[in-house]
Design an enzyme around this catalytic site. Structure first.
Site, PDB file in Angstrom:
ATOM      1  N   ASP A  55     -94.808 -20.042  72.968  1.00  0.00           N
ATOM      2  CA  ASP A  55     -95.486 -21.046  73.774  1.00  0.00           C
ATOM      3  C   ASP A  55     -96.972 -20.709  73.866  1.00  0.00           C
ATOM      4  O   ASP A  55     -97.359 -19.728  74.496  1.00  0.00           O
ATOM      5  CB  ASP A  55     -94.860 -21.081  75.170  1.00  0.00           C
ATOM      6  CG  ASP A  55     -95.493 -22.142  76.053  1.00  0.00           C
ATOM      7  OD1 ASP A  55     -95.007 -22.309  77.187  1.00  0.00           O
ATOM      8  OD2 ASP A  55     -96.465 -22.789  75.621  1.00  0.00           O
TER       9      ASP A  55
ATOM     10  N   THR B 209     -75.574  -6.083  71.069  1.00  0.00           N
ATOM     11  CA  THR B 209     -76.225  -7.392  71.010  1.00  0.00           C
ATOM     12  C   THR B 209     -76.637  -7.911  72.387  1.00  0.00           C
ATOM     13  O   THR B 209     -75.886  -7.812  73.357  1.00  0.00           O
ATOM     14  CB  THR B 209     -75.280  -8.406  70.351  1.00  0.00           C
ATOM     15  OG1 THR B 209     -74.978  -7.962  69.033  1.00  0.00           O
ATOM     16  CG2 THR B 209     -75.914  -9.773  70.270  1.00  0.00           C
TER      17      THR B 209
END
Length: 521
Positions: A5, A65
């Site tokens: 962003d 993970t």
């Protein structure tokens, strides 16, 4: 995790990739740590120091993970699975030590970890891999975690407001009998109106949802497209015959433990995939590493089929293209192999289109069974309308070669059935590697030419058929077809049709991944 962003904090201007890897200093080749890279274009990477290592009781047996979430105020948090000192799988919270650090080198683990433990009815080692959180209409954050009950794979759902306290929702997002443990669950929206990606929290008209799981039993990534009921926290696939874990796959080759994220600057959803090895573990130990990261892909809803996803290499890959060679309207007669003189073919980007002779299509005798890659005999089996395609990573004498091919059959009704395959059976003279024939059906509409894009990188072949409707990643180990001795061919092993091909081949530059060099005073 990645973020981009341009209006956010400084770290949003970089792409970050976190991955787990074996600790090369571990004598038993078992401890898992989190590697860490950063890039501005997703192609050229800077390899940073290890982000997180197993050093606490709640992750001493592995930092597994995890997923990142960028909160509404711009904060970045990470949830990851840890294996405790008793090998119980728990979920832990971490965040950047210095959010203004553009490289996010240092990370802090929450001092009250773990934030989640296996709920009642879930075994201690069947609770892992939290997803990126999505924001609900109630203003809460929602995550999913993979698990199983007996042989039924499930995705649990939790809501949270602060990522420290969680509410387990009733039931499961989805469960499918016989699929076993669901790892690396991914849950995200896709637009049915435009070829753009959506923010993970998108919901409403013109939106379908995807549930993807990595099956621990067969080490493949499956997905289903359907409708998500936020209030009931339920996912219903559009086609229950292609339910989660039993139907469509991201990739029909060496591809596992994948993860997507949303890129708000270019309005796209990007997929990461792990390319596993097909050689022996002793070879991996000798070279000191195992497995690779595939080229990032964009993911969109296929608005033609309306039943599957489209995957395509990110546009930044094109920046590696150098000189090109083009071949227009090449004719490949039945049983022919045509050399494509492109120079060295170890790092190339290939775009090709193929057309079958129309008269041959009309005269083709209908068949009662469809061709199946894994049991169809590979590229050496000859049918009326296939196989035909490209031969990559071949030496000049064709003692080693990897065919990528289409195989077309006509059904009793006259409808054509098209399969795309990658044949590794003669890819290497080495005897200690797995040599499978990989692939699957690919949908083809009337008026479409058969199309193929292939990225070749020494020992990796990533193939995208029909614009990415069917993808196959091959991990091959040539011993002769290497460096300047790797060649490229067009071939047609069909018996009853000439194939016309148009092919463009680019030589590809290297990504040049750089090591991290900390600043010194």
């Amino acid at each position: 995790m990645a973020a981009s962003d341009p209006n956010g904090p400084v770290y949003y201007k970089e792409w970050y990739h976190f991955f787990y890897q074996y600790n090369p200093n571990d004598a038993v080749w078992g401890d898992i740590v989190w590697g860490h890279t950063v890039s501005r274009d997703m192609i050229h990477w800077l390899h940073l120091p290890l982000a997180m290592v197993p050093d606490q009781w709640y992750d001493i047996n592995g930092v597994w993970t995890g997923s990142a979430t960028i909160l509404s105020d711009g904060q970045l948090i990470m949830l990851y699975t840890g294996a405790t000192n008793e090998s119980v799988q728990v979920q832990n919270l971490a965040y950047p030590a210095d959010p203004t650090d553009p490289l996010l080198v240092n990370w802090i683990k929450y001092d009250k970890n773990p934030v989640l433990v296996p709920p009642p009815g879930i075994l201690p080692r069947d609770f892992r891999d939290p997803t990126t959180a999505m924001l609900t209409s109630e203003g809460k954050w929602r995550i999913s975690i993979g698990s199983k009950i007996n042989k039924t794979g499930i995705a649990l759902i939790y809501d949270t407001e602060d990522f420290k306290n969680f509410e387990l929702k009733k039931g499961v997002l989805r469960g499918v009998k016989g699929t076993g443990m669901w790892e690396c669950v991914d849950f995200y929206p896709v637009s049915t109106m435009d070829d753009v990606g959506l923010d993970t929290s998108a919901y409403g008209d013109g939106v379908k949802h995807v549930v993807k799981v990595s099956l621990d039993d067969d080490r493949n990534d499956y997905y289903a497209i359907g409708d998500y009921d936020e209030k009931a926290t339920k996912f219903l696939p559009d086609d229950v015959k292609n339910d989660v874990g039993i139907g469509l796959r991201y990739d029909y080759g060496n591809f596992y433990a994948s993860k997507t994220f949303f890129d708000p600057s270019k309005k796209r959803r990007i997929l990461w995939g792990w390319i596993t090895e097909y050689d022996s573990e002793c070879v991996d130990r000798t070279k000191g590493w195992a497995s690779l990261q595939g080229i990032p892909r964009t993911v969109t809803f296929d608005r033609k089929t309306r039943s599957n996803l489209i995957q395509w290499p990110v546009e930044e890959v094109n920046s590696l293209r150098m000189s090109s060679s083009e071949f227009k309207n090449l004719k490949a007669k039945p049983g022919s192999v045509v050399p494509l003189h492109v120079g060295t073919a170890t790092q190339v980007d290939i775009v090709a289109e193929f057309e079958i002779d129309k008269l041959a299509l009309e005269k083709a005798v209908p068949e009662t069974t469809d061709y199946v890659c894994r049991s169809g005999g590979g590229a050496s089996r000859r049918g009326a309308l296939g196989p035909f395609g490209l031969i990559v990573l071949a030496d000049s004498g064709l003692s080693e070669f990897t065919p990528l091919y289409f195989y077309v059959t006509k059904g009793i009704s006259g409808k054509l059935h098209t399969t795309f395959c990658s044949d590794q059976s003669r890819s290497s003279l080495a005897t200690d590697v797995n040599k499978k024939v990989l692939g699957s059906v690919v949908p083809v509409f009337n008026g479409e030419k058969l199309s193929l894009r292939v990225l070749v990188d020494h020992s990796i072949v990533e193939s995208f058929a029909q614009g990415g409707r069917t993808c196959v990643t091959s991990r091959v180990y040539p011993t002769r077809a290497i460096y300047g001795d790797a060649k490229l061919f067009l071939f047609n092993n069909a018996t009853d049709t000439t194939v016309t091909a148009s092919i463009q081949v680019w030589q590809m530059n290297s990504a040049f991944i750089r090591p991290y060099q900390p600043e010194t005073d």
